[in-house]
Design a protein around this motif. Sequence first.
Motif, PDB file in Angstrom:
ATOM      1  N   LYS A   1     -14.047  74.083 104.842  1.00  0.00           N
ATOM      2  CA  LYS A   1     -15.260  74.850 105.091  1.00  0.00           C
ATOM      3  C   LYS A   1     -16.048  74.319 106.286  1.00  0.00           C
ATOM      4  CE  LYS A   1     -19.365  76.674 102.871  1.00  0.00           C
ATOM      5  NZ  LYS A   1     -20.170  76.710 101.658  1.00  0.00           N
ATOM      6  N   CYS A   2     -16.330  73.001 106.305  1.00  0.00           N
ATOM      7  CA  CYS A   2     -17.184  72.455 107.363  1.00  0.00           C
ATOM      8  C   CYS A   2     -16.427  71.601 108.375  1.00  0.00           C
ATOM      9  CB  CYS A   2     -18.316  71.642 106.753  1.00  0.00           C
ATOM     10  SG  CYS A   2     -17.781  70.141 105.925  1.00  0.00           S
ATOM     11  N   GLY A   3     -15.202  71.166 108.070  1.00  0.00           N
ATOM     12  CA  GLY A   3     -14.415  70.384 109.010  1.00  0.00           C
ATOM     13  C   GLY A   3     -14.678  68.894 108.971  1.00  0.00           C
ATOM     14  N   ALA A   4     -15.517  68.432 108.050  1.00  0.00           N
ATOM     15  CA  ALA A   4     -15.807  67.000 107.951  1.00  0.00           C
ATOM     16  C   ALA A   4     -14.639  66.281 107.291  1.00  0.00           C
ATOM     17  CB  ALA A   4     -17.080  66.783 107.140  1.00  0.00           C
ATOM     18  N   TYR A   5     -14.500  64.995 107.581  1.00  0.00           N
ATOM     19  CA  TYR A   5     -13.440  64.205 106.967  1.00  0.00           C
ATOM     20  C   TYR A   5     -13.826  63.827 105.543  1.00  0.00           C
ATOM     21  CZ  TYR A   5     -11.463  63.749 111.608  1.00  0.00           C
ATOM     22  OH  TYR A   5     -10.909  64.019 112.823  1.00  0.00           O
ATOM     23  N   ARG A   6     -12.846  63.879 104.635  1.00  0.00           N
ATOM     24  CA  ARG A   6     -13.075  63.525 103.238  1.00  0.00           C
ATOM     25  C   ARG A   6     -11.769  63.047 102.630  1.00  0.00           C
ATOM     26  NH1 ARG A   6     -10.981  67.287  99.803  1.00  0.00           N
ATOM     27  NH2 ARG A   6     -10.476  69.305 100.680  1.00  0.00           N
ATOM     28  N   LEU A   7     -11.862  62.440 101.452  1.00  0.00           N
ATOM     29  CA  LEU A   7     -10.676  62.026 100.717  1.00  0.00           C
ATOM     30  C   LEU A   7     -10.095  63.234  99.988  1.00  0.00           C
ATOM     31  CD1 LEU A   7     -11.898  58.666  99.202  1.00  0.00           C
ATOM     32  CD2 LEU A   7     -10.281  58.969 101.054  1.00  0.00           C
ATOM     33  N   PRO A   8      -8.780  63.289  99.828  1.00  0.00           N
ATOM     34  CA  PRO A   8      -8.193  64.445  99.150  1.00  0.00           C
ATOM     35  C   PRO A   8      -8.571  64.492  97.674  1.00  0.00           C
ATOM     36  CG  PRO A   8      -6.513  62.816  99.628  1.00  0.00           C
ATOM     37  CD  PRO A   8      -7.773  62.356 100.296  1.00  0.00           C
ATOM     38  N   HIS A   9      -8.686  65.677  97.132  1.00  0.00           N
ATOM     39  CA  HIS A   9      -9.003  65.930  95.719  1.00  0.00           C
ATOM     40  C   HIS A   9     -10.379  65.421  95.348  1.00  0.00           C
ATOM     41  CE1 HIS A   9      -4.853  67.149  95.185  1.00  0.00           C
ATOM     42  NE2 HIS A   9      -4.486  66.029  95.740  1.00  0.00           N
ATOM     43  N   ARG A  10     -11.318  65.495  96.297  1.00  0.00           N
ATOM     44  CA  ARG A  10     -12.695  65.084  96.035  1.00  0.00           C
ATOM     45  C   ARG A  10     -13.648  66.070  96.695  1.00  0.00           C
ATOM     46  NH1 ARG A  10      -9.560  60.982  95.694  1.00  0.00           N
ATOM     47  NH2 ARG A  10      -9.948  59.181  94.415  1.00  0.00           N
ATOM     48  N   ILE A  11     -14.880  66.100  96.190  1.00  0.00           N
ATOM     49  CA  ILE A  11     -15.896  66.990  96.747  1.00  0.00           C
ATOM     50  C   ILE A  11     -16.271  66.508  98.142  1.00  0.00           C
ATOM     51  CG2 ILE A  11     -18.284  67.766  96.475  1.00  0.00           C
ATOM     52  CD1 ILE A  11     -17.926  67.586  93.495  1.00  0.00           C
TER      53      ILE A  11
END
Length: 64
Positions: free
Chosen positions: A33-43
């Motif tokens: 949605k926003c393109g920010a980096y995150r860990l998989p399977h997390r909000i």
Amino acid sequence: MAVPKGKVSKARRDKRRSAHWKLETPGIVTCPKCGAYRLPHRICTSCWTYNGRNFSNAEVEAEK
């Protein structure tokens, strides 16, 4: 019977053992949605979405 040739210091022993317990780096993905980096399977912490659903506090309280 086998006998060690000499005392192995704690530093030398720990240096030898340190390579066995290394953790792998976690995979980092981008939020669709926003393109920010995150860990998989997390909000996503920037837009509070996961799997197409929004989990912001304002909408959760509105549903109650």
